[in-house]
Design an enzyme around this catalytic site. Structure first.
Site, PDB file in Angstrom:
ATOM      1  N   ASP A 160       0.827  -1.202   0.000  1.00 33.32           N
ATOM      2  CA  ASP A 160       0.000   0.000   0.000  1.00 33.32           C
ATOM      3  C   ASP A 160       0.863   1.253   0.000  1.00 33.32           C
ATOM      4  OD1 ASP A 160      -2.156   1.702   0.214  1.00 33.32           O
ATOM      5  OD2 ASP A 160      -2.612   1.212   2.295  1.00 33.32           O
ATOM      6  N   GLU A 192      -2.292  10.579   0.730  1.00 34.05           N
ATOM      7  CA  GLU A 192      -3.553   9.832   0.663  1.00 34.05           C
ATOM      8  C   GLU A 192      -3.930   9.304   2.036  1.00 34.05           C
ATOM      9  OE1 GLU A 192      -6.152   6.285   0.283  1.00 34.05           O
ATOM     10  OE2 GLU A 192      -4.100   6.353   1.048  1.00 34.05           O
ATOM     11  N   GLU A 193      -2.914   8.924   2.811  1.00 38.24           N
ATOM     12  CA  GLU A 193      -3.170   8.349   4.132  1.00 38.24           C
ATOM     13  C   GLU A 193      -3.544   9.396   5.176  1.00 38.24           C
ATOM     14  OE1 GLU A 193      -3.423   5.300   4.350  1.00 38.24           O
ATOM     15  OE2 GLU A 193      -2.050   4.259   3.012  1.00 38.24           O
TER      16      GLU A 193
END
EC number: 3.4.17.-
Length: 434
Positions: A160, A192-193
């Site tokens: 990821d 994104e996280e």
């Protein structure tokens, strides 16, 4: 103690924790990966196998670089260099560091396209940030007979989502070798996280035209090599309670904020299991039940003090309906559970909330999957309302979300290589659209 008894005791002490470790890992990953390290077969050099592969060596390069959210500049530089060496024109799209972070890094989205094609019709996109902590890249030989495809690659970001990043790049390069003018662009975003700051920045930029110059978006996340037909929506909110502090020996002199918030949280906790007609949140055949997670609860100063404040944060994965409808249901549930108490405050601070996201699956040759996790997809506004050609959105990638973010994050060489084939198939379908 006899020597044989001593040996048996030492053996038991060593085997027990190892066995427990295997059991825990098997439960966590449902047999996807085993937490084992077996020596490589004779004459097999795992590092050499990686070095001999353009895909595997690129994946290793970017995974060895720490890129926790807000600290993505080094991996961004590596990608800029690599893509520039392979006939891509690259641009940096500077993205400010999130306000709650003290990083001084200049981090940026990486936007790349074949030379002379600044407006590609097909965009492959994933993210280059990871969750903390960084875990070093490592290689693990398969159990039993050696099979190159079963080599396991572990480390933070190996799944990821740097697996998607590497596979996308190689798939694009393969197409460029066969057809140098293939209209494919690459967008690798930061953060994104941490709420999708990078994708939001791209969405708000001049690159996101109206109408769009692109007709296909291929997003990369761990999907077990399956094409995702949609994912649940996302909504967050906070509940706060006010009380009056007092000595716990004389609680009638105060008012407990925790006693105020407990029945409210109990009601919230069950909203996903209650039918809509009875005041619950909606479910759907496609996504199942809406789920709620009370992620944090805070309150009080000490055990012998009546608490004057309490709070909780809640994450909701929406299975159906709109964000506004869900908020109304939650407001009513909180009001009912608290008896309309003015000591309870409900806040919806997340302006990034979104309903369930349906995705395109019209490319043959893929198994389909529905996922519960969120992505950057709803962060990218698509301005195709007045366009004759509607933008298609696909979500696909190697690895499983079941190990992403964990201490054993990893995937096999075989899965990573199959992902290149999958992305190539999606690119082929997009090229045929014109």
């Amino acid at each position: 103690m006899k020597l044989s008894h001593l040996a048996a005791a030492l053996s038991a002490q060593l085997v027990a924790p190892v066995a427990a470790g295997y059991l825990r890992q098997d439960i966590l990953t449902a047999g996807t990966l085993r937490n084992t390290t077996v020596p490589a077969a004779p004459n097999e050099d795992l590092n050499q196998i990686v070095s001999d592969s353009q895909l595997l060596s690129l994946h290793r390069t970017i995974c060895e670089i720490e890129s926790v959210s807000n600290h993505e500049s080094t991996v961004g530089e590596a990608l800029i260099k690599y893509l520039g060496e392979h006939d891509f024109t690259t641009e940096k799209q500077i993205v400010p560091v999130d306000e709650d972070d003290d990083s001084t890094d200049e981090r940026y989205n990486v936007w790349a396209y074949p030379k002379g094609s600044p407006k590609p019709k097909i965009i492959l996109t994933s993210h280059i940030d990871t969750v903390p902590p960084h875990i070093n890249y490592s290689l693990h030989a398969p159990e039993g007979d050696f099979d190159r495809a079963n080599i396991t690659i572990k480390g933070r970001g190996t799944v990821d989502a740097k697996a998607s990043v590497a596979a996308m790049i190689i798939a694009a390069l393969d197409h460029m070798k066969e057809s140098p003018d293939v209209p494919v662009g690459l967008l690798f975003v930061v953060s994104e996280e941490r709420g999708g700051t990078g994708m939001i920045h791209f969405s708000d930029s001049e690159l996101n035209t109206s109408p769009p110059f692109f007709h296909t978006l291929i997003f990369g996340e761990p999907t077990e090599l399956k094409l995702v037909d949609g994912h649940k929506g996302n909504l967050r909110f906070d509940v706060e309670a006010k009380g009056v502090s007092a000595h716990s020996g004389y609680p009638w002199l105060g008012h407990s904020a925790i006693s105020e918030i407990l029945p409210v949280l109990a009601r919230i906790d069950g909203l996903g299991d209650i039918p809509v007609e009875d005041g619950g949140l909606p479910s759907s055949e496609k996504y199942g039940s809406t789920t709620l997670n009370i992620g944090t609860v805070r309150g009080g100063a000490a055990g012998n003090v009546v608490p004057e404040s309490a709070s909780a944060s809640v994450a909701v994965r929406l299975a159906d309906g709109t964000v506004e409808d869900a908020q109304d249901i939650i407001r009513k549930a909180v009001a009912d559970a608290s008896g309309g108490s003015k000591n309870i405050t409900l806040k919806f601070p997340d302006d990034k909330a979104y309903p369930p996201i349906d995705l395109d699956t019209d490319v043959d040759g893929f198994e389909l999957l529905t996922v519960n996790y969120g992505t950057d997809i709803p962060k990218l506004d698509i301005h195709d309302e007045d366009s004759d050609v509607k933008v298609k959105r696909y979500l696909y990638g190697p690895g499983t979300i079941l190990v992403a973010h964990g201490v054993d994050e990893g995937l096999t060489v075989g899965d990573l290589e199959k992902a290149v084939e999958g992305y190539s198939k999606l690119i082929d379908a997009a090229v045929k659209r014109g």
